[in-house]
Motif scaffolding. Structure first.
Motif, mmCIF file in Angstrom:
data_model
loop_
_atom_site.group_PDB
_atom_site.id
_atom_site.type_symbol
_atom_site.label_atom_id
_atom_site.label_comp_id
_atom_site.label_asym_id
_atom_site.label_seq_id
_atom_site.Cartn_x
_atom_site.Cartn_y
_atom_site.Cartn_z
ATOM 1 N N SER A 182 49.952 -42.593 -13.347
ATOM 2 C CA SER A 182 49.009 -41.971 -12.663
ATOM 3 C C SER A 182 47.432 -42.379 -13.093
ATOM 4 O O SER A 182 47.368 -42.497 -14.205
ATOM 5 C CB SER A 182 49.534 -40.473 -13.038
ATOM 6 N N ILE A 183 46.668 -42.505 -12.352
ATOM 7 C CA ILE A 183 45.226 -42.394 -12.642
ATOM 8 C C ILE A 183 44.422 -41.285 -12.018
ATOM 9 O O ILE A 183 44.637 -40.776 -10.655
ATOM 10 C CB ILE A 183 44.674 -43.623 -12.006
ATOM 11 N N CYS A 184 43.745 -40.412 -12.640
ATOM 12 C CA CYS A 184 42.937 -39.426 -12.135
ATOM 13 C C CYS A 184 41.420 -39.335 -12.834
ATOM 14 O O CYS A 184 41.206 -39.836 -14.054
ATOM 15 C CB CYS A 184 43.471 -37.972 -12.739
ATOM 16 N N GLN A 222 38.977 -54.556 -13.216
ATOM 17 C CA GLN A 222 39.875 -55.500 -14.002
ATOM 18 C C GLN A 222 40.240 -54.471 -15.341
ATOM 19 O O GLN A 222 41.441 -54.823 -15.873
ATOM 20 C CB GLN A 222 38.986 -56.771 -14.646
ATOM 21 N N GLU A 223 39.330 -54.007 -15.883
ATOM 22 C CA GLU A 223 39.706 -52.963 -16.984
ATOM 23 C C GLU A 223 40.617 -51.910 -16.711
ATOM 24 O O GLU A 223 41.700 -51.525 -17.456
ATOM 25 C CB GLU A 223 38.428 -52.371 -17.373
ATOM 26 N N ILE A 224 40.573 -51.135 -15.569
ATOM 27 C CA ILE A 224 41.775 -50.511 -15.203
ATOM 28 C C ILE A 224 42.993 -51.472 -15.123
ATOM 29 O O ILE A 224 44.006 -50.398 -15.529
ATOM 30 C CB ILE A 224 41.225 -49.804 -13.757
ATOM 31 N N TYR A 225 43.085 -52.191 -14.475
ATOM 32 C CA TYR A 225 44.530 -52.751 -14.348
ATOM 33 C C TYR A 225 45.110 -53.143 -15.568
ATOM 34 O O TYR A 225 46.250 -53.060 -15.900
ATOM 35 C CB TYR A 225 44.316 -54.132 -13.707
ATOM 36 N N MET A 226 43.904 -53.518 -16.743
ATOM 37 C CA MET A 226 44.550 -54.156 -17.950
ATOM 38 C C MET A 226 45.033 -52.665 -18.790
ATOM 39 O O MET A 226 45.981 -52.863 -19.544
ATOM 40 C CB MET A 226 43.575 -54.735 -18.764
ATOM 41 N N THR A 227 44.188 -51.647 -18.588
ATOM 42 C CA THR A 227 44.644 -50.417 -19.269
ATOM 43 C C THR A 227 45.958 -49.901 -18.939
ATOM 44 O O THR A 227 46.736 -49.541 -19.367
ATOM 45 C CB THR A 227 43.230 -49.393 -19.060
ATOM 46 N N ILE A 228 46.214 -50.157 -17.268
ATOM 47 C CA ILE A 228 47.583 -49.698 -16.697
ATOM 48 C C ILE A 228 48.617 -50.446 -17.553
ATOM 49 O O ILE A 228 49.591 -49.828 -17.884
ATOM 50 C CB ILE A 228 47.447 -49.864 -15.237
#
Length: 254
Positions: A182-184, A222-228
């Motif tokens: 989940s991303i909020c 890219q940061e969001i993808y890696m954090t996921i």
């Protein structure tokens, strides 16, 4: 009043070790030097919440099952934290952001732990409760409840006014259930993005969630993808430590 109630519970607990399982209000009053009326009133209130149980035949009292449930809840939360702490520390090292552990309680999620870079004071969110319809850490737990429990929780929150658009929430929860993450944006705190994944126990029940809260300004695509990826790996590690049988996670599409 609270002090006297605590005295009653402690007295009933110690009574179990005296090979006397049940006590009358009169006996407890004499033992604690309280009036019978006061003891009876307090015991009736404690009975209402299940902290003491009254024998309908003898009219005497003993400790209730609600105390056992509370104790088991504390033990379970401790077990969850012990299983997740190394994964949380690794996730913090990877992201350089605060990492939270949240557990579900009824219709709410409770932040029970946080690891953060550097030596700082106790985080402001620890112990904070919020509805399971708010924030990534809560929504990801709601999404992985059984369909029956999920609908029941959402209906309860809707009746309490915690949910404005029930259909939109149901749509979002179904997406989260399929993606496993989940991303909020700015639901917990203005200017922050929260990314969370579920932690499962050995019986495939959602036991908690692990999340990263970052200033949105630090996160590009890219940061969001890696954090996921990091969050999902941490959640899977914590789940395995709880005895869950690992399965493949789906990655959120950006």
């Amino acid at each position: 009043m609270i002090r006297k109630s605590a005295m009653l519970l402690h007295a009933l607990r110690s009574a179990d070790y005296m090979e006397k399982e049940e006590w009358s209000a009169t006996e407890m009053g004499c033992r604690l030097n309280m009036s019978v009326q006061t003891v009876h009133r307090l015991l009736s209130s404690l009975e209402e919440y299940g902290f003491v149980a009254k024998n309908p035949e003898t009219k005497k009292f003993r400790l209730g099952l609600s105390l056992l449930k509370l104790g088991m809840s504390i033990k379970e939360n401790s077990s969850i934290r012990n299983s997740a702490i190394l994964a949380m520390e690794k996730l913090m090292s990877q992201t350089k952001e605060k990492v939270y552990l949240t557990v579900p309680e009824g219709n709410e999620g409770v932040f029970i732990d946080c690891v953060q870079p550097g030596f700082t004071a106790l985080d402001e969110y620890i112990g904070v409760r919020s509805p399971l319809s708010l924030g990534a850490a809560n929504k990801v737990m709601l999404a992985h409840e059984s369909r029956e429990n999920r609908q029941k929780i959402m209906q309860n929150l809707y009746k309490k006014g915690e949910i404005i658009d029930l259909k939109q929430l149901e749509k979002n929860i179904n997406i989260i259930a399929k993606c496993g993450v989940s991303i909020c944006f700015e639901e917990i705190k203005e200017g922050n993005t929260e990314i969370a994944a579920p932690i499962f126990s050995w019986d495939n029940r959602v036991a908690a969630s692990i999340s990263v809260i970052s200033p949105s300004s630090r996160l590009d695509e890219q940061e969001i993808y890696m954090t996921i990826q990091y969050v999902q790996d941490a959640a899977e590690e914590a789940s395995r430590n709880l005895g869950w049988r690992a399965k493949e996670y789906k990655v959120y599409s950006i």
